[in-house]
Design an enzyme around this catalytic site. Structure first.
Site, short mmCIF file in Angstrom:
data_model
loop_
_atom_site.label_atom_id
_atom_site.label_comp_id
_atom_site.label_asym_id
_atom_site.label_seq_id
_atom_site.Cartn_x
_atom_site.Cartn_y
_atom_site.Cartn_z
CD GLU A 190 31.51 39.31 39.49
OE1 GLU A 190 31.39 40.07 38.52
OE2 GLU A 190 32.56 38.68 39.74
CG HIS B 88 29.75 35.65 35.65
ND1 HIS B 88 30.88 36.25 36.15
CD2 HIS B 88 28.74 36.50 35.95
CE1 HIS B 88 30.56 37.40 36.73
NE2 HIS B 88 29.26 37.58 36.62
N GLY C 137 37.16 32.87 29.86
CA GLY C 137 37.72 32.17 31.03
C GLY C 137 39.23 32.25 30.98
CB ALA D 120 34.34 36.15 25.08
CE LYS E 143 34.58 40.75 24.99
NZ LYS E 143 35.33 40.14 26.10
CD GLN F 237 39.61 42.37 36.06
OE1 GLN F 237 38.72 42.33 36.91
NE2 GLN F 237 40.28 41.31 35.67
P1 FAD Z 1 38.10 37.37 25.34
O1 FAD Z 1 37.17 38.46 25.02
O2 FAD Z 1 38.04 36.13 24.51
O3 FAD Z 1 39.58 37.96 25.29
C1 FAD Z 1 40.67 37.19 25.76
C2 FAD Z 1 41.96 37.66 25.08
O4 FAD Z 1 41.92 37.32 23.70
C3 FAD Z 1 42.16 39.18 25.12
O5 FAD Z 1 43.54 39.42 25.25
C4 FAD Z 1 41.66 39.66 23.77
O6 FAD Z 1 42.32 40.84 23.35
C5 FAD Z 1 42.02 38.48 22.87
N1 FAD Z 1 41.06 38.29 21.76
C6 FAD Z 1 39.71 38.31 21.85
N2 FAD Z 1 39.16 38.08 20.64
C7 FAD Z 1 40.19 37.89 19.77
C8 FAD Z 1 40.28 37.60 18.38
N3 FAD Z 1 39.17 37.43 17.64
N4 FAD Z 1 41.50 37.49 17.84
C9 FAD Z 1 42.64 37.64 18.60
N5 FAD Z 1 42.60 37.91 19.93
C10 FAD Z 1 41.41 38.03 20.49
N6 FAD Z 1 36.32 34.04 34.63
C11 FAD Z 1 35.72 32.88 35.02
O7 FAD Z 1 36.29 31.81 34.83
N7 FAD Z 1 34.48 32.87 35.59
C12 FAD Z 1 33.78 34.02 35.82
O8 FAD Z 1 32.68 33.98 36.36
C13 FAD Z 1 34.39 35.26 35.43
N8 FAD Z 1 33.74 36.44 35.58
C14 FAD Z 1 34.30 37.61 35.12
C15 FAD Z 1 33.58 38.81 35.20
C16 FAD Z 1 34.12 40.00 34.72
C17 FAD Z 1 33.31 41.29 34.80
C18 FAD Z 1 35.43 40.02 34.16
C19 FAD Z 1 36.05 41.31 33.67
C20 FAD Z 1 36.16 38.84 34.08
C21 FAD Z 1 35.61 37.62 34.53
N9 FAD Z 1 36.29 36.40 34.42
C22 FAD Z 1 35.70 35.22 34.83
C23 FAD Z 1 37.68 36.38 33.94
C24 FAD Z 1 37.77 36.19 32.40
O9 FAD Z 1 37.30 34.90 32.07
C25 FAD Z 1 39.26 36.36 32.04
O10 FAD Z 1 39.64 37.70 32.20
C26 FAD Z 1 39.68 35.82 30.68
O11 FAD Z 1 41.11 35.79 30.65
C27 FAD Z 1 39.23 36.64 29.49
O12 FAD Z 1 37.90 36.52 29.28
P2 FAD Z 1 37.16 37.40 28.12
O13 FAD Z 1 35.79 36.89 28.04
O14 FAD Z 1 37.39 38.83 28.36
O15 FAD Z 1 38.01 36.89 26.85
#
Ligand code: FAD
Length: 286
Positions: free
Chosen positions: A16, A76, A107, A122, A162, A173
């Site tokens: 990355e 990303h 995000g 997401a 997801k 993470q």
């Molecule tokens: P989600 O999958 O949407 O989850 C977020 C929260 O919502 C979790 O607590 C989950 O349990 C909850 N949730 C999900 N779906 C539901 C549902 N249907 N109902 C109720 N609750 C739900 N951030 C950036 O801005 N730019 C980047 O380039 C970036 N790269 C990353 C790369 C990696 C490998 C990782 C692990 C993280 C990265 N992040 C990045 C950070 C990421 O955007 C944050 O961790 C963010 O807070 C969560 O993103 P997610 O896509 O996992 O969210």
């Protein structure tokens, strides 16, 4: 071959990188990419700011540069601060550049930037991407639970949504305690999630990183890790070598436990990526 197909053939090994700050010369990241390319990763992913940033144009240029070098780029794509129209614009730009792999993300929620309301999670973005044509879509996951979620069980239930929406593989993470990853992997399998999971490994090689780890990352810090960091924090070279050795040790143990892939958070440090790649190349079949 798609990244998903690659997982059935080998232990996937990826890097990355992030777009550098405006103050840093563009040639530095391109030089880093050249060096990373020589290490023959299966893909290189490029971070993208959730808050909207002029660096996001650079992120797209970096992904194009990776593609030109013959390595698969993964872009990303955070959604919380973007409208559907904005995401569609970015997707069209990626398609124009021949970039077909994205890591679909919510995000982080920034209190200073009110979220646009087109996407909440997401999984909403993944469902939308599916309507825009063929993309290979990855998602993020959290062996020690996402900080917004009350329990790992609930987080894994959400992760299932997801994957059901179309995430074809997952990247974790960062973590420093492999046991947390093994316990997570068992729970994920029990929940019926069967897509490949790459373990996110961050070599901690300088003092700034240690401070960030302790204050923001939320990953548990095993005694062995803390001892190393405390012992070497004032000796730059020793800390670098110890951080590299710790990451290698984690990867060897993960490979022995049949991990699907290793995603190295390189922090744009080609020296560190090379040291680790060389040390594990025979183990993970580079
Ligand atoms: P989600 O999958 O949407 O989850 C977020 C929260 O919502 C979790 O607590 C989950 O349990 C909850 N949730 C999900 N779906 C539901 C549902 N249907 N109902 C109720 N609750 C739900 N951030 C950036 O801005 N730019 C980047 O380039 C970036 N790269 C990353 C790369 C990696 C490998 C990782 C692990 C993280 C990265 N992040 C990045 C950070 C990421 O955007 C944050 O961790 C963010 O807070 C969560 O993103 P997610 O896509 O996992 O969210």
């Amino acid at each position: 071959m798609t990244i998903k197909e690659l997982f059935s053939q080998k232990t996937v090994f990826s890097f990355e990188v992030f777009p550098p700050k405006k103050t840093s010369s563009i040639s530095v990241i391109y030089d880093t990419l050249d060096q990373l390319h020589d290490l023959k990763p299966d893909f290189i992913s490029v971070t993208f700011s959730a808050g909207g940033s002029s660096n996001n144009a650079l992120a797209c240029d970096i992904a194009s540069k990776i593609k030109e070098s013959g390595v698969t780029p993964v872009m990303h794509l955070p959604c919380i601060n973007y409208t559907k129209e904005e995401i569609r614009g970015t997707v069209e730009e990626l398609k124009r550049r021949g970039i077909e792999n994205v890591l679909a993300l919510r995000g982080d929620i920034n209190p200073d930037i009110p979220p646009k309301n087109d996407f909440r999670y997401a999984s909403d973005l993944i469902a939308y991407l599916k309507t825009l044509g063929r993309f290979d879509i990855a998602g993020a996951c959290y062996p020690e639970c996402h900080p917004d979620c009350e329990s790992i069980e609930q987080d894994i239930e959400n992760l299932k949504k997801k994957v059901d929406a179309g995430a074809e593989h997952l990247i974790t993470q960062l973590f420093f305690d492999n046991e947390s990853f093994y316990s997570f992997r068992e729970k994920v399998a029990a929940a019926g999630i069967d897509v490949p999971i790459e373990a996110g490994i961050m070599p901690v090689v300088n003092k700034n990183q240690i401070e960030r780890m302790v204050t923001t990352c939320g990953a548990s810090l095993p005694r062995k890790f803390v001892k190393i960091m405390q012992r070497f924090e004032h000796d730059q070279e020793a800390l670098r070598d110890a951080g590299i050795a710790y990451a290698i040790d984690q990867i060897v143990d993960l490979a022995a436990s049949g991990v699907d892939g290793i995603h190295l958070y390189t922090m744009n440090n080609a020296y560190v990526a090379r040291k680790i790649s060389e040390a594990v190349s025979g183990i993970i079949g580079l």
